[in-house]
Scaffold this active site. Structure first.
Site, PDB file in Angstrom:
ATOM      1  N   GLU A 184      59.585  39.830  64.106  1.00  0.00           N
ATOM      2  CA  GLU A 184      58.329  40.332  64.678  1.00  0.00           C
ATOM      3  C   GLU A 184      58.634  41.467  65.651  1.00  0.00           C
ATOM      4  O   GLU A 184      59.709  41.501  66.259  1.00  0.00           O
ATOM      5  CB  GLU A 184      57.639  39.147  65.386  1.00  0.00           C
ATOM      6  CG  GLU A 184      56.334  39.424  66.048  1.00  0.00           C
ATOM      7  CD  GLU A 184      55.230  39.937  65.128  1.00  0.00           C
ATOM      8  OE1 GLU A 184      55.372  41.079  64.640  1.00  0.00           O
ATOM      9  OE2 GLU A 184      54.221  39.244  64.939  1.00  0.00           O
ATOM     10  N   ASP A 185      57.707  42.400  65.796  1.00  0.00           N
ATOM     11  CA  ASP A 185      57.925  43.476  66.764  1.00  0.00           C
ATOM     12  C   ASP A 185      57.547  43.046  68.175  1.00  0.00           C
ATOM     13  O   ASP A 185      58.242  43.345  69.127  1.00  0.00           O
ATOM     14  CB  ASP A 185      57.160  44.762  66.362  1.00  0.00           C
ATOM     15  CG  ASP A 185      55.689  44.517  66.103  1.00  0.00           C
ATOM     16  OD1 ASP A 185      55.331  43.376  65.745  1.00  0.00           O
ATOM     17  OD2 ASP A 185      54.885  45.447  66.260  1.00  0.00           O
TER      18      ASP A 185
ATOM     19  N   ASP B 110      52.606  38.880  71.932  1.00  0.00           N
ATOM     20  CA  ASP B 110      51.688  39.233  73.013  1.00  0.00           C
ATOM     21  C   ASP B 110      50.986  37.931  73.441  1.00  0.00           C
ATOM     22  O   ASP B 110      51.556  37.158  74.214  1.00  0.00           O
ATOM     23  CB  ASP B 110      50.724  40.286  72.427  1.00  0.00           C
ATOM     24  CG  ASP B 110      49.882  40.992  73.464  1.00  0.00           C
ATOM     25  OD1 ASP B 110      49.760  40.466  74.576  1.00  0.00           O
ATOM     26  OD2 ASP B 110      49.318  42.054  73.168  1.00  0.00           O
TER      27      ASP B 110
ATOM     28  N   ARG C  13      53.475  54.934  64.808  1.00  0.00           N
ATOM     29  CA  ARG C  13      54.450  53.927  64.349  1.00  0.00           C
ATOM     30  C   ARG C  13      55.811  54.560  64.050  1.00  0.00           C
ATOM     31  O   ARG C  13      56.840  53.906  64.086  1.00  0.00           O
ATOM     32  CB  ARG C  13      53.940  53.235  63.080  1.00  0.00           C
ATOM     33  CG  ARG C  13      52.714  52.350  63.283  1.00  0.00           C
ATOM     34  CD  ARG C  13      52.491  51.502  62.045  1.00  0.00           C
ATOM     35  NE  ARG C  13      51.156  50.928  61.970  1.00  0.00           N
ATOM     36  CZ  ARG C  13      50.818  49.733  62.458  1.00  0.00           C
ATOM     37  NH1 ARG C  13      51.710  49.011  63.091  1.00  0.00           N
ATOM     38  NH2 ARG C  13      49.598  49.265  62.327  1.00  0.00           N
TER      39      ARG C  13
ATOM     40  N   PHE D 113      50.486  49.294  77.409  1.00  0.00           N
ATOM     41  CA  PHE D 113      50.214  49.550  75.989  1.00  0.00           C
ATOM     42  C   PHE D 113      51.405  50.290  75.381  1.00  0.00           C
ATOM     43  O   PHE D 113      51.618  51.470  75.653  1.00  0.00           O
ATOM     44  CB  PHE D 113      48.929  50.364  75.818  1.00  0.00           C
ATOM     45  CG  PHE D 113      48.363  50.214  74.451  1.00  0.00           C
ATOM     46  CD1 PHE D 113      47.286  49.372  74.220  1.00  0.00           C
ATOM     47  CD2 PHE D 113      48.937  50.866  73.367  1.00  0.00           C
ATOM     48  CE1 PHE D 113      46.788  49.197  72.933  1.00  0.00           C
ATOM     49  CE2 PHE D 113      48.447  50.700  72.086  1.00  0.00           C
ATOM     50  CZ  PHE D 113      47.364  49.862  71.875  1.00  0.00           C
TER      51      PHE D 113
HETATM   52  C1  PRP Z   1      50.567  43.059  66.544  1.00  0.00           C
HETATM   53  C2  PRP Z   1      52.036  42.718  66.478  1.00  0.00           C
HETATM   54  C3  PRP Z   1      52.028  41.230  66.351  1.00  0.00           C
HETATM   55  C4  PRP Z   1      50.747  40.816  67.057  1.00  0.00           C
HETATM   56  C5  PRP Z   1      51.078  40.237  68.387  1.00  0.00           C
HETATM   57  O1  PRP Z   1      50.086  43.133  65.250  1.00  0.00           O
HETATM   58  O2  PRP Z   1      52.688  43.344  65.410  1.00  0.00           O
HETATM   59  O3  PRP Z   1      52.020  40.800  65.014  1.00  0.00           O
HETATM   60  O4  PRP Z   1      49.966  41.991  67.245  1.00  0.00           O
HETATM   61  O5  PRP Z   1      49.913  39.880  69.057  1.00  0.00           O
HETATM   62  P1  PRP Z   1      49.581  38.401  69.488  1.00  0.00           P
HETATM   63  O6  PRP Z   1      50.827  37.774  70.025  1.00  0.00           O
HETATM   64  O7  PRP Z   1      48.543  38.600  70.570  1.00  0.00           O
HETATM   65  O8  PRP Z   1      49.025  37.669  68.311  1.00  0.00           O
HETATM   66  P2  PRP Z   1      48.674  43.778  64.886  1.00  0.00           P
HETATM   67  O9  PRP Z   1      47.685  42.665  64.666  1.00  0.00           O
HETATM   68  O10 PRP Z   1      48.307  44.810  65.894  1.00  0.00           O
HETATM   69  O11 PRP Z   1      48.944  44.423  63.483  1.00  0.00           O
HETATM   70  P3  PRP Z   1      50.090  45.472  63.048  1.00  0.00           P
HETATM   71  O12 PRP Z   1      51.401  44.708  63.086  1.00  0.00           O
HETATM   72  O13 PRP Z   1      49.698  45.819  61.678  1.00  0.00           O
HETATM   73  O14 PRP Z   1      50.072  46.625  64.005  1.00  0.00           O
END
Ligand code: PRP
Length: 173
Positions: free
Chosen positions: A95-96, A99, A161, A148
């Protein structure tokens, strides 16, 4: 609009190497199924797997939150799912950013139902101040403040990205 470099390309490279080293040690002699969480983790995952020396299988999963959004106990919709059964496999979720933790909590619930032998999580970033759904991050890159962040896979309205570093996005400057 300004982007301030927060974690440089070199810092990311060093961290990826460090994380891969630990993963290679922990999984020595075993095979792993690497599950890349789309979209954000694509770049981190691509760099990480190039430093893995253990044999891997690649899978992808994509979950989007909707309804009340990620600040609540909101719902998750799966848009891409793993293609193979993970029963008895060693799973590494990539995972990146963690949050609120909602996305990972839901993904892990879903993957646990496959009965993998073990399931570990590697996340490049973690925002402790926003965490509402605790998840165990087995391999963590950086803890970051509630800013952010964009770049290295992370987006703002699906932009930025491609940046090779992680920046802090400031819409006002
Ligand atoms: C982002 C990120 C995680 C998630 C984390 O994805 O890549 O998967 O949010 O947030 P959380 O811990 O509050 O659930 P996003 O839904 O923005 O989609 P993306 O990866 O396509 O940018």
């Amino acid at each position: 609009m300004a982007v301030e470099v927060y974690i440089s390309e070199d810092q990311i490279k060093n961290k990826v190497t460090e994380l891969a080293y630990k993963i290679n040690e922990d999984f020595a002699g075993q095979e792993i199924v690497v599950i890349c969480v789309l979209n954000g983790a694509f770049m981190f995952c691509a760099d990480l797997v190039r430093e893995l020396t253990v044999p891997i299988n690649m899978e992808f999963i994509k979950a989007s939150s909707y309804g009340e959004g990620t600040n609540s106990s909101g719902s998750i919709k799966f848009e891409v799912d793993v293609k193979n059964n993970l029963a008895g496999k060693n799973v590494l979720i990539v995972e990146d950013i963690v949050d609120t933790g909602l996305t990972l909590t839901k993904i892990m619930e879903k993957l646990k139902a496959h009965n993998p032998a073990q399931m570990k999580l590697v996340s490049l970033l973690f925002k402790p101040s926003r965490n509402r759904h605790p998840v165990k991050i087995d391999y963590l890159g950086f803890e970051i403040p509630d800013k952010f962040v964009i770049g290295y896979g992370l987006d703002y309205s699906n932009r930025f990205r491609e940046l090779p570093y992680i920046g802090i996005f400031d819409e006002d400057n």
